[in-house]
Design a protein around this motif. Structure first.
Motif, PDB file in Angstrom:
ATOM      1  N   CYS A  12       0.823  -1.209   0.000  1.00 25.04           N
ATOM      2  CA  CYS A  12       0.000   0.000   0.000  1.00 25.04           C
ATOM      3  C   CYS A  12       0.861   1.265   0.000  1.00 25.04           C
ATOM      4  CB  CYS A  12      -0.928  -0.021   1.208  1.00 25.04           C
ATOM      5  SG  CYS A  12      -0.067   0.103   2.792  1.00 25.04           S
ATOM      6  N   GLU A  60      -2.193  -5.538   8.341  1.00 24.93           N
ATOM      7  CA  GLU A  60      -3.645  -5.657   8.430  1.00 24.93           C
ATOM      8  C   GLU A  60      -4.302  -5.218   7.135  1.00 24.93           C
ATOM      9  OE1 GLU A  60      -7.401  -3.781  10.958  1.00 24.93           O
ATOM     10  OE2 GLU A  60      -5.367  -3.184  11.461  1.00 24.93           O
ATOM     11  N   ARG A  62      -8.286  -4.591   5.344  1.00 22.74           N
ATOM     12  CA  ARG A  62      -9.746  -4.522   5.462  1.00 22.74           C
ATOM     13  C   ARG A  62     -10.297  -4.944   4.118  1.00 22.74           C
ATOM     14  NH1 ARG A  62     -10.660   0.566   9.009  1.00 22.74           N
ATOM     15  NH2 ARG A  62     -10.012  -0.310  10.998  1.00 22.74           N
ATOM     16  N   GLN A  63     -11.531  -5.400   4.126  1.00 25.98           N
ATOM     17  CA  GLN A  63     -12.137  -5.907   2.906  1.00 25.98           C
ATOM     18  C   GLN A  63     -13.401  -5.151   2.537  1.00 25.98           C
ATOM     19  OE1 GLN A  63     -12.851 -10.015   3.823  1.00 25.98           O
ATOM     20  NE2 GLN A  63     -10.767 -10.607   3.290  1.00 25.98           N
ATOM     21  N   ASN A  77      -9.150  -6.119  -0.999  1.00 26.37           N
ATOM     22  CA  ASN A  77      -8.465  -5.823   0.255  1.00 26.37           C
ATOM     23  C   ASN A  77      -7.722  -4.502   0.141  1.00 26.37           C
ATOM     24  OD1 ASN A  77      -8.470  -8.541   2.004  1.00 26.37           O
ATOM     25  ND2 ASN A  77      -8.461  -9.023  -0.180  1.00 26.37           N
ATOM     26  N   CYS A  79      -5.667  -1.197   2.600  1.00 22.94           N
ATOM     27  CA  CYS A  79      -5.009  -0.834   3.852  1.00 22.94           C
ATOM     28  C   CYS A  79      -5.948   0.029   4.688  1.00 22.94           C
ATOM     29  CB  CYS A  79      -3.717  -0.083   3.563  1.00 22.94           C
ATOM     30  SG  CYS A  79      -2.915   0.558   5.049  1.00 22.94           S
ATOM     31  N   PRO A  80      -6.153  -0.331   5.961  1.00 20.78           N
ATOM     32  CA  PRO A  80      -7.035   0.484   6.805  1.00 20.78           C
ATOM     33  C   PRO A  80      -6.422   1.834   7.179  1.00 20.78           C
ATOM     34  CG  PRO A  80      -6.131  -1.326   8.075  1.00 20.78           C
ATOM     35  CD  PRO A  80      -5.694  -1.530   6.653  1.00 20.78           C
ATOM     36  N   ALA A  81      -5.104   1.979   7.035  1.00 21.78           N
ATOM     37  CA  ALA A  81      -4.460   3.249   7.377  1.00 21.78           C
ATOM     38  C   ALA A  81      -4.508   4.250   6.232  1.00 21.78           C
ATOM     39  CB  ALA A  81      -3.012   3.009   7.806  1.00 21.78           C
ATOM     40  N   GLY A  83      -5.866   3.459   2.915  1.00 19.75           N
ATOM     41  CA  GLY A  83      -6.975   3.218   2.002  1.00 19.75           C
ATOM     42  C   GLY A  83      -6.594   2.639   0.649  1.00 19.75           C
TER      43      GLY A  83
END
Length: 140
Positions: A12, A60, A62-63, A77, A79-81, A83
């Motif tokens: 990411c 980590e 996110r989906q 998928n 990245c939660p940090a 995006g």
């Protein structure tokens, strides 16, 4: 694992979600479906497919899930940090994963062979010469 085995890595924007893929991709191309266009904010998503056993992930994810063309779900998928979209599929469940070529550390590792969902391709996106073009998904 052979020393000369092809490898590609990426991740990411912020570097928290990473992957390494070993061997040559099973397939590679451009997807012009409406979901990929909207998910990427572009005219398409460039993708590379690998067997799940050939890819390792760290960090980590996110989906986001949406209905797929053949039924079931398409899983993207990110990245939660930061995006950034990184790969497709569910780790530990799916037999293959798609790596989004825009996330590669070395973009020269991407060698597209096909274009899918040409029926949804915007007029302002040109298809490179030499690709096999499918109006929707390839057979199989």
């Amino acid at each position: 694992m052979p020393e000369n085995e092809a490898r590609c890595s990426g991740g990411c924007l912020c570097g928290q979600l990473r992957y390494e893929a070993r061997g040559e991709p099973l397939y590679a191309g451009y997807c012009f479906c409406a979901d990929c266009r909207k998910a990427s904010g572009s005219g398409f998503i460039p993708f590379m497919g690998f067997a799940a056993t050939a890819v390792s992930f760290s960090g980590e994810a996110r989906q986001f899930r949406s209905p797929s063309f053949r039924g079931g779900e398409s899983v993207r998928n990110f990245c939660p940090a930061c995006g950034a979209l990184v790969f497709g599929g569910v780790i530990g469940v799916d037999e293959q994963h798609t790596i989004y070529a825009g996330s590669l550390d070395d973009p020269s590792a991407f060698h597209p062979q096909m274009a899918i969902f040409n029926r949804d391709r915007p007029d302002w996106v040109a298809i490179p010469e030499g690709l096999t073009v499918f109006e929707t998904m390839p057979p199989g």
